[in-house]
Design a protein around this motif. Structure first.
Motif, short mmCIF file in Angstrom:
data_model
loop_
_atom_site.label_atom_id
_atom_site.label_comp_id
_atom_site.label_asym_id
_atom_site.label_seq_id
_atom_site.Cartn_x
_atom_site.Cartn_y
_atom_site.Cartn_z
N PRO A 40 0.84 -1.21 0.00
CA PRO A 40 0.00 0.00 0.00
C PRO A 40 0.87 1.26 0.00
O PRO A 40 1.73 1.43 0.87
CB PRO A 40 -0.80 -0.12 1.30
CG PRO A 40 0.02 -1.01 2.18
CD PRO A 40 0.79 -1.91 1.27
N VAL A 41 0.69 2.10 -1.00
CA VAL A 41 1.39 3.39 -1.08
C VAL A 41 0.36 4.46 -1.37
O VAL A 41 -0.64 4.22 -2.04
CB VAL A 41 2.49 3.40 -2.16
CG1 VAL A 41 3.64 2.49 -1.79
CG2 VAL A 41 1.95 3.04 -3.52
N ASN A 42 0.59 5.63 -0.86
CA ASN A 42 -0.33 6.75 -1.07
C ASN A 42 0.19 7.70 -2.13
O ASN A 42 0.22 8.91 -1.93
CB ASN A 42 -0.57 7.49 0.25
CG ASN A 42 -1.38 6.65 1.21
OD1 ASN A 42 -2.25 5.89 0.80
ND2 ASN A 42 -1.08 6.76 2.50
N ALA A 81 -0.41 8.60 -6.14
CA ALA A 81 -1.26 8.35 -7.29
C ALA A 81 -0.45 7.81 -8.46
O ALA A 81 0.70 8.20 -8.67
CB ALA A 81 -1.96 9.66 -7.71
#
Length: 181
Positions: free
Chosen positions: A55-57, A59
């Motif tokens: 999970p990375v934030n 875009a």
């Protein structure tokens, strides 16, 4: 040299494999007294990875933790045929496989341009003392199904078994054509 790769991604999983085959050779004459020497080396490097998306934030970015194996095979043949002494022919080969772990990242700059980066480390004394690989590419999506990219790849391996020692870095520029389906 020939190289090819296959990658499949979906539902948070990544499967990746690549194969490289290379052959180098040379021969030499000993000069006015005659005699020749011939050398040939063949190498196969194959990597197989499975990855899970982290999970990375950010875009337009996918980041995967990867694990797998790297197989390497080297074969060498040497022939020396001097005029005044008996000929010498020697050959040998060595194969090994290393566990590897790493990260793979894909980033869409926009709908046409993208960046791919891949890095791994392995060996850990299982076969090689260490093996490292890094790849970085910049690519362009020509259509929804066709893309090309220009990249740089480096592979380092430090392996020793008995009297055989392989401590080498291979690196260079490459191009890639991707067909997506």
């Amino acid at each position: 040299m020939f190289a090819g790769s296959f990658q499949a991604a979906g539902d948070s999983w990544l499967l990746y494999t690549d194969v490289m085959w290379a052959k180098i050779s040379t021969d030499a004459d000993f000069g006015p007294f005659g005699g020749t020497a011939d050398f040939e080396q063949t190498q196969i490097v194959a990597t197989a990875l499975v990855g899970y998306e982290l999970p990375v934030n950010v875009a337009n970015m996918q980041l995967y933790a990867t694990g797998g194996l790297r197989y390497q095979h080297n074969k060498v043949e040497l022939g020396i045929d001097p005029v005044f002494f008996p000929a010498i022919d020697r050959s040998g080969s060595q194969s090994w496989a290393d566990p590897i772990v790493g990260l793979t990242m894909h980033y869409d700059v926009n709908s046409k341009w993208f960046v791919d980066v891949m890095a791994d480390v392995g060996g850990f004394g299982v076969a090689s003392d260490i093996t490292l690989q890094g790849t970085a590419t910049v690519g362009y999506n020509w259509t929804d199904t066709l893309a090309s990219s220009l990249g740089y790849k480096a592979l380092y391996t430090d392996y020793e078994d008995g009297g055989f020692q392989y401590d080498a870095t291979q690196h260079g520029v490459f191009t890639r054509l991707a067909v997506k389906f």
